[in-house]
Design a protein around this motif. Structure first.
Motif, PDB file in Angstrom:
ATOM      1  N   LEU A 185      -2.836   1.043  -3.850  1.00 37.82           N
ATOM      2  CA  LEU A 185      -1.470   1.428  -3.517  1.00 37.82           C
ATOM      3  C   LEU A 185      -0.602   0.186  -3.356  1.00 37.82           C
ATOM      4  O   LEU A 185      -0.932  -0.714  -2.590  1.00 37.82           O
ATOM      5  N   PHE A 186       0.508   0.145  -4.080  1.00 31.45           N
ATOM      6  CA  PHE A 186       1.503  -0.910  -3.941  1.00 31.45           C
ATOM      7  C   PHE A 186       2.572  -0.393  -2.976  1.00 31.45           C
ATOM      8  O   PHE A 186       3.359   0.487  -3.332  1.00 31.45           O
ATOM      9  N   SER A 187       2.571  -0.920  -1.762  1.00 30.76           N
ATOM     10  CA  SER A 187       3.512  -0.460  -0.746  1.00 30.76           C
ATOM     11  C   SER A 187       4.613  -1.499  -0.542  1.00 30.76           C
ATOM     12  O   SER A 187       4.341  -2.646  -0.202  1.00 30.76           O
ATOM     13  N   TYR A 188       5.850  -1.074  -0.746  1.00 33.19           N
ATOM     14  CA  TYR A 188       7.010  -1.952  -0.604  1.00 33.19           C
ATOM     15  C   TYR A 188       7.837  -1.514   0.606  1.00 33.19           C
ATOM     16  O   TYR A 188       7.843  -0.341   0.972  1.00 33.19           O
ATOM     17  N   HIS A 189       8.538  -2.460   1.199  1.00 33.66           N
ATOM     18  CA  HIS A 189       9.411  -2.102   2.318  1.00 33.66           C
ATOM     19  C   HIS A 189      10.495  -1.155   1.804  1.00 33.66           C
ATOM     20  O   HIS A 189      11.077  -1.371   0.750  1.00 33.66           O
ATOM     21  N   GLY A 190      10.755  -0.106   2.561  1.00 29.80           N
ATOM     22  CA  GLY A 190      11.757   0.859   2.146  1.00 29.80           C
ATOM     23  C   GLY A 190      13.170   0.420   2.460  1.00 29.80           C
ATOM     24  O   GLY A 190      13.414  -0.434   3.316  1.00 29.80           O
ATOM     25  N   LYS A 277     -11.840   8.013  -1.441  1.00 27.27           N
ATOM     26  CA  LYS A 277     -12.670   7.519  -0.337  1.00 27.27           C
ATOM     27  C   LYS A 277     -12.529   6.016  -0.110  1.00 27.27           C
ATOM     28  O   LYS A 277     -12.743   5.534   1.005  1.00 27.27           O
ATOM     29  N   ASN A 278     -12.204   5.288  -1.170  1.00 32.35           N
ATOM     30  CA  ASN A 278     -12.114   3.831  -1.084  1.00 32.35           C
ATOM     31  C   ASN A 278     -10.741   3.390  -1.578  1.00 32.35           C
ATOM     32  O   ASN A 278     -10.445   3.478  -2.774  1.00 32.35           O
ATOM     33  N   MET A 279      -9.919   2.932  -0.662  1.00 32.82           N
ATOM     34  CA  MET A 279      -8.528   2.649  -0.984  1.00 32.82           C
ATOM     35  C   MET A 279      -8.155   1.234  -0.586  1.00 32.82           C
ATOM     36  O   MET A 279      -8.656   0.688   0.403  1.00 32.82           O
ATOM     37  N   ALA A 280      -7.265   0.623  -1.368  1.00 30.59           N
ATOM     38  CA  ALA A 280      -6.733  -0.698  -1.039  1.00 30.59           C
ATOM     39  C   ALA A 280      -5.214  -0.631  -1.083  1.00 30.59           C
ATOM     40  O   ALA A 280      -4.633   0.113  -1.879  1.00 30.59           O
ATOM     41  N   VAL A 281      -4.571  -1.418  -0.222  1.00 30.76           N
ATOM     42  CA  VAL A 281      -3.114  -1.465  -0.184  1.00 30.76           C
ATOM     43  C   VAL A 281      -2.659  -2.918  -0.298  1.00 30.76           C
ATOM     44  O   VAL A 281      -3.165  -3.793   0.408  1.00 30.76           O
ATOM     45  N   VAL A 282      -1.707  -3.154  -1.190  1.00 32.87           N
ATOM     46  CA  VAL A 282      -1.094  -4.477  -1.322  1.00 32.87           C
ATOM     47  C   VAL A 282       0.393  -4.313  -1.043  1.00 32.87           C
ATOM     48  O   VAL A 282       0.984  -3.273  -1.347  1.00 32.87           O
ATOM     49  N   THR A 283       1.025  -5.330  -0.452  1.00 29.36           N
ATOM     50  CA  THR A 283       2.425  -5.216  -0.021  1.00 29.36           C
ATOM     51  C   THR A 283       3.284  -6.308  -0.675  1.00 29.36           C
ATOM     52  O   THR A 283       3.629  -7.305  -0.041  1.00 29.36           O
ATOM     53  N   PRO A 284       3.672  -6.129  -1.935  1.00 26.02           N
ATOM     54  CA  PRO A 284       4.339  -7.206  -2.685  1.00 26.02           C
ATOM     55  C   PRO A 284       5.816  -7.427  -2.364  1.00 26.02           C
ATOM     56  O   PRO A 284       6.445  -8.270  -3.004  1.00 26.02           O
ATOM     57  N   ALA A 285       6.380  -6.703  -1.408  1.00 25.45           N
ATOM     58  CA  ALA A 285       7.750  -7.015  -0.993  1.00 25.45           C
ATOM     59  C   ALA A 285       7.758  -8.177  -0.015  1.00 25.45           C
ATOM     60  O   ALA A 285       8.810  -8.740   0.277  1.00 25.45           O
TER      61      ALA A 285
END
Length: 344
Positions: A185-190, A277-285
């Motif tokens: 998951l690519f999570s960016y600041h909203g 079951k196996n998740m990763a999150v990166v925060t490129p903002a």
């Protein structure tokens, strides 16, 4: 002209004490490019409501992630500054948009060293009203009132720079090596949707309808939403990620107005209930780990994931003071010094 560099990041409270957090939030949330409503309404929302309810909870969150050396964002930014300084000959300063490490102090330190021309580097890959723009506008005002003879040039958003995409992709690969990940998951600041439309220089392109971000337009130069999705697309292409094995979301919404979607917390919950079951999150903002990555994602996000049946939750660190990132910043700086260009 003697040149100098000023790295600028978001900022942090001086301590996780509620009083310091309240002071920080007041400066941050009263910025008209963060909460872009008339002053009277912004003051009512921030000083009449938010600052009477939020500082204690925010302070508790900061206390969870605070390091012995201080605020993680500040400590990491200082490490980055020191490493970049080792690779360039001109002075490298550090400032924050909010908090006690002000841009004015950062510019003054450089001027005291004889600097006459500054390359201002907002430490944000994507352009947004509430990040890059507010830094540039404030720096312009400070130069006009306090340093009229100082020349300031700024580094453009570098979200689609091939070298940046490679550095980000390499970092993700290293931190996922040996892990069996079902979804990245690519999570960016909203940001509020209205920020996207306000930043549309064409005044007609941005409709946030799923098509405008993939349709070529001059608006993309200042479209945060497009730039976030483009980072995801370019990294997915670089890492050869399978369709359906990655997605984009937006975190940290505030208030009741429409913000960019899908929301990160709901996306994590949905993926967990769909047998991921196996998740990763990166925060490129973010280029530096901070409250939004260390607490909101690494703690709250993991808790949500486990509550709905997820098993392994991996948070990929920001670039921080990663050597490849340091090398890239030094490369851009040295290019500016020798060619007078800041195109990335």
């Amino acid at each position: 002209m003697k040149k100098g560099i000023l790295l600028v990041n978001l900022g942090s409270p001086d301590s996780p004490n509620p009083k310091d957090v309240k002071t920080y939030l007041d400066e941050f949330l009263m910025d008209p490019r963060v909460i872009d409503v008339p002053f009277w309404l912004r003051s009512f929302i921030v000083r009449g409501i938010v600052l009477n309810t939020r500082p204690k909870a925010s302070a508790a969150a900061y206390q969870k992630i605070w390091w012995e050396e201080g605020s993680p964002l500040i400590v990491i930014s200082e490490r980055l500054q020191e490493k970049v300084q080792q690779q360039v000959e001109m002075p490298v300063g550090l400032a924050m948009r909010y908090g006690s490490m002000t841009i004015k102090k950062g510019l003054q330190d450089l001027v005291d060293k004889g600097v006459e021309e500054v390359l201002l580097i907002p430490l944000y890959p994507q352009f947004a009203m509430a990040t890059t723009e507010t830094i540039l506008v404030l720096a312009k005002d400070i130069r006009k009132t306090d340093f009229p003879n100082l020349k300031i040039t700024d580094l453009p958003a570098f979200y689609n720079n091939p070298d940046y995409i490679e550095v980000l992709s390499n970092s993700i690969s290293r931190h996922l090596k040996g892990k069996n990940i079902d979804h990245l998951l690519f999570s960016y600041h909203g940001v509020p949707e209205r920020h996207i439309k306000k930043s549309d220089i064409t005044k007609s392109h941005c409709k946030i309808d799923g098509s405008c971000c993939v349709t070529a337009s001059k608006a993309h130069q200042f479209c945060y939403r497009h730039q976030c999705f483009e980072v995801t697309r370019l990294v997915a292409e670089k890492l050869q990620l399978e369709e359906g094995k990655y997605s984009t979301s937006f975190q940290s919404r505030l208030g009741f107005d429409p913000w960019l979607q899908p929301y990160t917390d709901r996306t994590i919950e949905r993926l967990g209930t769909q047998s991921v079951k196996n998740m990763a999150v990166v925060t490129p903002a973010f280029v530096s780990d901070c409250l939004e990555t260390l607490e909101e994602i690494a703690m709250e996000g993991e808790e949500i994931f486990h509550e709905v049946g997820g098993e392994n939750f991996t948070t990929i660190p920001c670039l921080n003071d990663d050597q490849e990132w340091v090398d890239l910043l030094a490369k851009w700086i040295n290019t500016w010094v020798t060619t007078e260009t800041v195109t990335v």
